[in-house]
Design a protein around this motif. Structure first.
Motif, PDB file in Angstrom:
ATOM      1  N   TYR A 129       4.669  -2.986   8.753  1.00  0.00           N
ATOM      2  CA  TYR A 129       6.002  -3.148   9.156  1.00  0.00           C
ATOM      3  C   TYR A 129       6.357  -4.725   9.140  1.00  0.00           C
ATOM      4  N   ARG A 130       5.317  -5.301   9.526  1.00  0.00           N
ATOM      5  CA  ARG A 130       5.693  -6.705   9.803  1.00  0.00           C
ATOM      6  C   ARG A 130       5.448  -7.684   8.478  1.00  0.00           C
ATOM      7  N   GLY A 131       4.541  -6.782   7.510  1.00  0.00           N
ATOM      8  CA  GLY A 131       4.166  -7.627   6.355  1.00  0.00           C
ATOM      9  C   GLY A 131       5.316  -7.587   5.318  1.00  0.00           C
ATOM     10  N   ASN A 132       4.780  -8.076   3.876  1.00  0.00           N
ATOM     11  CA  ASN A 132       5.806  -8.225   3.017  1.00  0.00           C
ATOM     12  C   ASN A 132       6.919  -8.698   3.127  1.00  0.00           C
ATOM     13  N   ARG A 133       7.109  -9.859   3.927  1.00  0.00           N
ATOM     14  CA  ARG A 133       8.443 -10.532   4.612  1.00  0.00           C
ATOM     15  C   ARG A 133       9.362 -10.961   3.371  1.00  0.00           C
ATOM     16  N   GLU A 134       8.765 -11.179   2.416  1.00  0.00           N
ATOM     17  CA  GLU A 134       9.450 -11.539   1.022  1.00  0.00           C
ATOM     18  C   GLU A 134      10.488 -10.635   0.517  1.00  0.00           C
ATOM     19  N   LEU A 135      10.297  -9.195   1.158  1.00  0.00           N
ATOM     20  CA  LEU A 135      11.139  -8.083   0.915  1.00  0.00           C
ATOM     21  C   LEU A 135      12.569  -8.308   1.591  1.00  0.00           C
ATOM     22  N   GLY A 136      12.491  -8.890   3.020  1.00  0.00           N
ATOM     23  CA  GLY A 136      13.601  -9.130   3.619  1.00  0.00           C
ATOM     24  C   GLY A 136      14.297 -10.395   3.409  1.00  0.00           C
ATOM     25  N   ALA A 137      13.608 -11.283   2.784  1.00  0.00           N
ATOM     26  CA  ALA A 137      14.130 -12.785   2.431  1.00  0.00           C
ATOM     27  C   ALA A 137      15.005 -12.595   1.303  1.00  0.00           C
ATOM     28  N   ARG A 138      14.390 -11.990   0.286  1.00  0.00           N
ATOM     29  CA  ARG A 138      14.938 -11.756  -1.001  1.00  0.00           C
ATOM     30  C   ARG A 138      16.267 -10.631  -0.872  1.00  0.00           C
ATOM     31  N   ALA A 139      16.067  -9.677  -0.150  1.00  0.00           N
ATOM     32  CA  ALA A 139      17.003  -8.508   0.262  1.00  0.00           C
ATOM     33  C   ALA A 139      18.594  -9.552   0.802  1.00  0.00           C
ATOM     34  N   SER A 140      18.234 -10.495   1.727  1.00  0.00           N
ATOM     35  CA  SER A 140      19.230 -11.180   2.263  1.00  0.00           C
ATOM     36  C   SER A 140      20.116 -12.156   1.343  1.00  0.00           C
ATOM     37  N   GLN A 141      19.120 -12.267   0.200  1.00  0.00           N
ATOM     38  CA  GLN A 141      19.685 -13.244  -0.802  1.00  0.00           C
ATOM     39  C   GLN A 141      20.405 -12.179  -2.018  1.00  0.00           C
ATOM     40  N   ASP A 142      20.275 -11.125  -1.731  1.00  0.00           N
ATOM     41  CA  ASP A 142      20.676 -10.010  -2.939  1.00  0.00           C
ATOM     42  C   ASP A 142      20.153 -10.543  -4.321  1.00  0.00           C
ATOM     43  N   ASP A 143      18.718 -10.684  -4.154  1.00  0.00           N
ATOM     44  CA  ASP A 143      18.124 -11.391  -5.305  1.00  0.00           C
ATOM     45  C   ASP A 143      18.055 -10.006  -6.670  1.00  0.00           C
ATOM     46  N   PRO A 144      18.518 -10.268  -7.718  1.00  0.00           N
ATOM     47  CA  PRO A 144      18.396  -9.326  -8.640  1.00  0.00           C
ATOM     48  C   PRO A 144      17.055  -9.368  -9.210  1.00  0.00           C
ATOM     49  N   LEU A 145      16.121 -10.286  -8.928  1.00  0.00           N
ATOM     50  CA  LEU A 145      14.967 -10.338  -9.512  1.00  0.00           C
ATOM     51  C   LEU A 145      14.050  -9.141  -8.987  1.00  0.00           C
ATOM     52  N   VAL A 146      14.022  -8.917  -7.961  1.00  0.00           N
ATOM     53  CA  VAL A 146      13.392  -7.794  -7.016  1.00  0.00           C
ATOM     54  C   VAL A 146      13.733  -6.490  -7.078  1.00  0.00           C
ATOM     55  N   ALA A 147      12.870  -5.748  -7.678  1.00  0.00           N
ATOM     56  CA  ALA A 147      13.145  -4.317  -8.097  1.00  0.00           C
ATOM     57  C   ALA A 147      12.902  -3.449  -6.678  1.00  0.00           C
ATOM     58  N   GLY A 148      11.951  -3.887  -5.920  1.00  0.00           N
ATOM     59  CA  GLY A 148      11.649  -3.303  -4.839  1.00  0.00           C
ATOM     60  C   GLY A 148      10.224  -3.703  -4.537  1.00  0.00           C
ATOM     61  N   GLY A 149       9.394  -2.549  -3.795  1.00  0.00           N
ATOM     62  CA  GLY A 149       8.216  -2.952  -3.461  1.00  0.00           C
ATOM     63  C   GLY A 149       7.275  -1.611  -3.376  1.00  0.00           C
ATOM     64  N   GLU A 150       5.885  -1.620  -3.354  1.00  0.00           N
ATOM     65  CA  GLU A 150       5.092  -0.524  -3.062  1.00  0.00           C
ATOM     66  C   GLU A 150       3.965  -0.820  -2.202  1.00  0.00           C
ATOM     67  N   ILE A 151       3.369   0.167  -1.486  1.00  0.00           N
ATOM     68  CA  ILE A 151       2.370   0.031  -0.708  1.00  0.00           C
ATOM     69  C   ILE A 151       1.291   0.504  -1.528  1.00  0.00           C
ATOM     70  N   VAL A 152      -0.102   0.026  -1.445  1.00  0.00           N
ATOM     71  CA  VAL A 152      -1.139   0.075  -2.290  1.00  0.00           C
ATOM     72  C   VAL A 152      -2.147   0.394  -1.393  1.00  0.00           C
ATOM     73  N   HIS A 153      -2.658   1.676  -2.060  1.00  0.00           N
ATOM     74  CA  HIS A 153      -3.836   2.333  -1.197  1.00  0.00           C
ATOM     75  C   HIS A 153      -5.015   2.516  -2.386  1.00  0.00           C
ATOM     76  N   TRP A 154      -5.890   1.528  -2.200  1.00  0.00           N
ATOM     77  CA  TRP A 154      -6.973   1.669  -3.327  1.00  0.00           C
ATOM     78  C   TRP A 154      -8.066   2.546  -2.670  1.00  0.00           C
ATOM     79  N   GLY A 155      -8.829   3.166  -3.565  1.00  0.00           N
ATOM     80  CA  GLY A 155      -9.486   4.433  -3.090  1.00  0.00           C
ATOM     81  C   GLY A 155     -10.942   4.073  -2.878  1.00  0.00           C
ATOM     82  N   TYR A 156     -11.217   2.846  -2.456  1.00  0.00           N
ATOM     83  CA  TYR A 156     -12.512   2.473  -2.113  1.00  0.00           C
ATOM     84  C   TYR A 156     -13.158   3.530  -1.240  1.00  0.00           C
ATOM     85  N   ASP A 157     -12.459   3.844  -0.126  1.00  0.00           N
ATOM     86  CA  ASP A 157     -12.880   4.759   0.710  1.00  0.00           C
ATOM     87  C   ASP A 157     -12.001   5.780   1.213  1.00  0.00           C
ATOM     88  N   LEU A 158     -11.243   6.249   0.073  1.00  0.00           N
ATOM     89  CA  LEU A 158     -10.203   7.334   0.295  1.00  0.00           C
ATOM     90  C   LEU A 158     -10.614   8.451  -0.564  1.00  0.00           C
TER      91      LEU A 158
END
Length: 950
Positions: free
Chosen positions: A435-464
């Motif tokens: 929730y606190r991370g990926n802070r660039e999402l909020g910064a670019r959203a406030s600028q309505d930056d068309p460059l950012v399509a969105g984001g993903e949370i990544v779950h690598w399967g090392y121990d999943l």
């Protein structure tokens, strides 16, 4: 116009009394953009009668979502108690009306039709009594709004019901929500290249994503350890490259296509990732020539053989077939390169970088030729200076996302600080970190930056793997879902997140109640659905649920009694001794009437559907009159017997008739039966209980089976099979025309105990013992098959009287039986009942059909039209047995019309023939001619004890 007026009304209510709240402490997850809660009374919902209906143009996409939410208990995961009395009609939300933009209503739930912009997921929700309205432009917007409405339903454990509330202190009305996501790309990445995950596990992930309004399922399919995808063009890749070369761990083509369809139906896009040119060690198990042999290099760093023809041919085949399997507009090609050691060990210095650039450009060209956009990890940019920048880059490094090269790309997918892994490079993500991370999402959203399509949370399967997948994903991924849906929620880096935690704990509890194994956030209690010893076994127990058994036995009794009472209308030679002739009261259905009856019934059903809120009073009056008559006819034989016995035992103690002016002589038994009927109707009107309605319904059913006569199998079969189609259409198919099941809407609106103040006796209603709600069975499902069973009983008597219709088989063919043979085999002693072969067959098949209907109701967890089971179960076995016994032709045409006409002495119609009985045992009006002489009509009876003149 109607929707605009409804919106205007709600807005006025908000202006007149309202505490507006934007965001705040609402309990909805992800947090909505705009929320307004009025100062009106709190709202509540009755799960047993609540319905979701499409209005306007029908969307099959939305309709499937409605059925899914109802079938999977997503609205009401917990059973309600007995607290519905605390939910008055003035605060009851009875329906949710969904309006889809007609321009998009025809869209099917296919990957090609998924929203391409964030605005297409916008929805508007207004909740008030008596119904709520959900409006959307795109069907997926309605899916998001449907989930929001489901989260507004809060289980009230103290009262055992569901409140409609936007949060702990926001239980007023109306509730108005206008919502849309900040970002159009809101994804979760799952890795099946490091641990095997079952198909069921992947489907559960997709389903839970829809509950969190996530819309991209990024599937990292292959990696160093396994290539578990079945391909037709390169079958060895999967067969040898999957886990332990075990074919059961391969993801087959049918499953992949089902997964894509399953996800699209929930508004989710599946984006496959086939990582290359590194991490392809597993490719070499099935295609050894496709990878570069790199002595001394870690399997993680083995790379594709880009300089050989076999390697590039394998890559091209894999990428082309992925288009066939997944479709869609995007393909993640990975390019998650750790180093170039493999290629550097087999090439000249500096050639590895050029080889990487050429390889990637070739792969990008292959992807673009299949009309898809390539996606790569930002790692590749550390090793290659590309003349053509890839269309989409997924970043995991903030420095790269902020670098100048990003300006030249079309889109960025930000995963900075959202990599969930547990190895030497990272730690397990918890929800606060996300929730606190990926802070660039909020910064670019406030600028309505068309460059950012969105984001993903990544779950690598090392121990999943399947044992810990869901607790690791949820609620951490839920935190990412809110940050992507409403980027304005970006907290300070040192925020305590107390308000957020309160809402997320509620969301986590909701997920658990829906069957998701989400990890807890803190010590707390979460109410769960009742624990069962096997869900399937528990569902099937309802076949022996007391309510189910009771309603089945009642239906059996109604048909049995009604069928035997219909014997009053057959000739005196086979009529039950002592019965009263009521031939003139019977209604014999003709072939023309059998065809027109469903047409008239359909028109009447549509009338009820259109004006159901305005005709309750008319229905009540009509049903009251009919019920008085039906109850009177039901109890009349019993009262006749009582009066006759009293007259025989104590002559003169009780008058048997009363003479009224203009009405003439009326039997005391008839007057008493009418009084009983009137009392029963008054009790129903005053008490308004299910048992009072059931008593009237039983009497109506018995009267229907008794007085509605089918003359032969031809009319019976035509009538029942037309009603088979009638039920099929008005229960199932009508929803695609009128937005809801017309039959179900009318039945619930007129007979449901919680939907109306006074349920009408048009269906039997028995309360469940082991669950909430009522078991319902419409009277038509008793009367219509019951008339066939009654006909079979009368035909049993007719066939016993008509031995000439029998033939016997000989070596030379069929021939008429002799008189002696007929007497020997067919004629029975006077008064002896015939063997009720067809009657027994009919009523047993009816019971089997009814229980089959109940079984399918349990399997599909939705209302079932009983006639689509009862009609085949009763008509087909009867025809087979009749053909086998050579009775079918006789039964098809039925007895002659004269068979049902009462014949008196000397063949004069109008006088009933009865067996010789003592006068004192004869019914008081049996010996009375149906057409008395004028002199007799004026006669005064000498025995004043038997008649009273009023």
């Amino acid at each position: 116009g109607k929707r605009k007026l409804e919106r205007m009304y709600v807005r006025i209510c908000v202006v007149l009394g309202i505490l507006g709240l934007l965001g705040g402490v609402a309990g909805i997850w992800p947090q909505v953009k705009e929320l307004e809660v009025g100062m009106g009374k709190g709202l509540c919902v009755n799960p047993s009668s609540f319905r979701v209906l499409q209005m306007g143009t029908m969307s099959l996409w939305v309709q499937r979502a409605i059925e899914r939410y109802s079938r999977d208990d997503l609205f009401f995961p917990l059973p309600v108690g007995e607290g519905l009395e605390g939910c008055p009609q003035t605060t009851l939300v009875k329906k949710l009306h969904i309006w889809v933009d007609p321009a998009n209503a025809a869209l099917e739930g296919l990957p090609a039709n998924l929203p391409s912009t964030r605005d297409e997921e916008h929805y508007y929700l207004a909740v008030d009594t008596p119904h709520a309205n959900l409006t959307c432009g795109h069907p997926v917007g309605c899916l998001r709004g449907l989930e929001t409405f489901a989260q507004l339903l809060t289980y009230d454990a103290d009262h055992g019901l569901y409140d409609v509330s936007a949060g702990p202190e926001q239980g007023g009305s109306p509730i108005i929500i206008s919502d849309a996501p900040t970002y159009g790309w809101r994804g979760v990445m799952i890795d099946t290249g490091r641990h095997y995950l079952s198909p069921r596990a992947l489907l559960r992930v997709v389903n839970t994503m829809s509950l969190n309004k996530l819309n991209v399922f990024h599937w990292h399919i292959s990696d160093t350890y396994a290539f578990p995808l079945a391909l037709e063009s390169r079958s060895a890749l999967g067969e040898e490259g999957t886990w332990e070369a075990d074919s059961s761990t391969l993801y087959s083509k049918p499953f992949v296509q089902y997964l894509v369809s399953y996800a699209a139906d929930r508004g989710i896009r599946v984006v496959p990732e086939l990582d290359s040119p590194s991490r392809v060690y597993s490719w070499g198990k099935g295609e050894p020539e496709a990878v570069t042999r790199c002595p001394g290099v870690s399997p993680e760093d083995v790379m594709i053989n880009a300089s050989g023809t076999v390697g590039m041919a394998v890559v091209e085949d894999v990428l082309q077939e992925s288009k066939t399997l997944f479709g869609g507009d995007f393909l993640h090609v990975g390019a998650d390169v750790r180093n170039l050691d493999c290629w550097e060990s087999t090439s000249s210095p500096g050639d590895a970088q050029k080889q990487l650039e050429l390889y990637l450009l070739s792969v990008f060209q292959m992807v673009r030729e299949s009309e898809r956009t390539p996606i790569v990890w930002d790692n590749v940019l550390r090793f290659a200076s590309l003349p053509e920048v890839p269309r989409i880059v997924q970043t995991v490094q903030t420095a790269v996302a902020n670098s100048s090269w990003s300006i030249r790309t079309t889109s960025l997918i930000l995963s900075n600080g959202w990599e969930g892994r547990k190895d030497e490079e990272g730690e397990v993500l918890d929800w606060k970190t996300v929730y606190r991370g990926n802070r660039e999402l909020g910064a670019r959203a406030s600028q309505d930056d068309p460059l950012v399509a969105g984001g993903e949370i990544v779950h690598w399967g090392y121990d999943l793997d399947g044992t810990n997948l869901e607790p690791r994903l949820w609620p951490a991924s839920s935190a990412a879902a809110e940050r992507l849906w409403n980027a304005d929620t970006l907290p300070a880096a040192d925020a305590t997140l107390e308000d957020v935690e309160a809402r997320l704990r509620r969301m986590r509890c909701t997920l658990v109640q829906r069957g998701v194994f989400a990890a807890p956030l803190a010590p707390e209690y979460c109410a769960l659905p009742p624990v069962t010893n096997g869900e399937d076994m528990e569902r099937w127990k309802f076949l022996v649920e007391p309510a189910t058994t009771t309603i089945t036995l009642i239906a059996f009794a109604c048909i049995y009694v009604g069928a035997h009472r219909s014997l009053m209308f057959i000739p005196s030679s086979v009529r039950v001794p002592g019965s009263v002739d009521m031939t003139e009261e019977v209604s014999v259905v003709s072939l023309k009437q059998a065809i027109l009856f469903p047409v008239v019934a359909s028109a009447f059903l549509l009338f009820c559907f259109a004006f159901i809120d305005y005709i309750i009073v008319i229905f009540t009056v009509f049903i009251s009159i009919a019920s008085v008559s039906s109850v009177a006819m039901a109890v009349l034989p019993c009262l006749e017997t009582v009066v006759t016995c009293i007259a025989a035992v104590a002559p003169g103690s009780l008058p048997t008739h009363v003479r009224f002016p203009y009405a003439g002589r009326v039997s005391v038994a008839l007057l008493a039966s009418l009084l009983v009927g009137l009392m029963a109707v008054v009790v129903w009107l005053v008490e308004s209980t299910w048992w009072a309605a059931d008593f009237l319904g039983i009497c109506l059913a018995v009267m229907g089976v008794t007085f509605l006569h089918l003359p032969n199998l031809k009319v019976a079969y035509i009538l029942l099979w037309i009603f088979f189609c009638y039920d099929l259409f008005w229960v199932f198919l009508s929803s695609y025309i009128f937005g809801e099941s017309v039959m179900e809407s009318v039945a619930v609106g007129l007979a449901d105990p919680h939907e109306v103040t006074r349920p009408l006796p048009i269906a039997l209603e028995i309360p469940y013992v082991f669950r909430d709600g009522f078991q319902l069975l419409g009277l038509g499902d008793i009367v219509l098959p019951g008339t066939l069973v009654a006909l079979l009983l009368r035909l049993d008597y007719y066939l016993a009287e008509k031995p000439s219709s029998r033939r016997r088989e000989t070596s030379e063919g069929d021939e008429e039986m002799t008189t002696d043979e007929l007497l020997e085999e067919e004629i029975r002693p006077p008064g002896a009942p015939p063997p009720k072969i067809y009657f027994t067959l009919g009523i047993v098949c009816y019971m089997l059909g009814l229980y089959t209907c109940l079984a399918f109701l349990i399997i599909f967890q939705t209302a079932q039209p009983a006639l689509i089971y009862l009609v085949p179960f009763t008509t087909i076995p009867t025809a087979i047995v009749a053909l086998y016994r050579k009775d079918f032709i006789v039964m098809w045409h039925g007895p002659p019309k004269s068979y049902f006409e009462p014949v008196g002495e000397g063949g004069v119609p109008g006088l009933i023939e009865m067996q010789e009985l003592p006068d004192e045992a004869m019914p008081y009006d049996v010996l009375e001619p149906t057409e008395p002489d004028e002199d007799e009509e004026q006669e005064d009876y000498d025995d004043d004890s038997m008649s009273v003149e009023v």
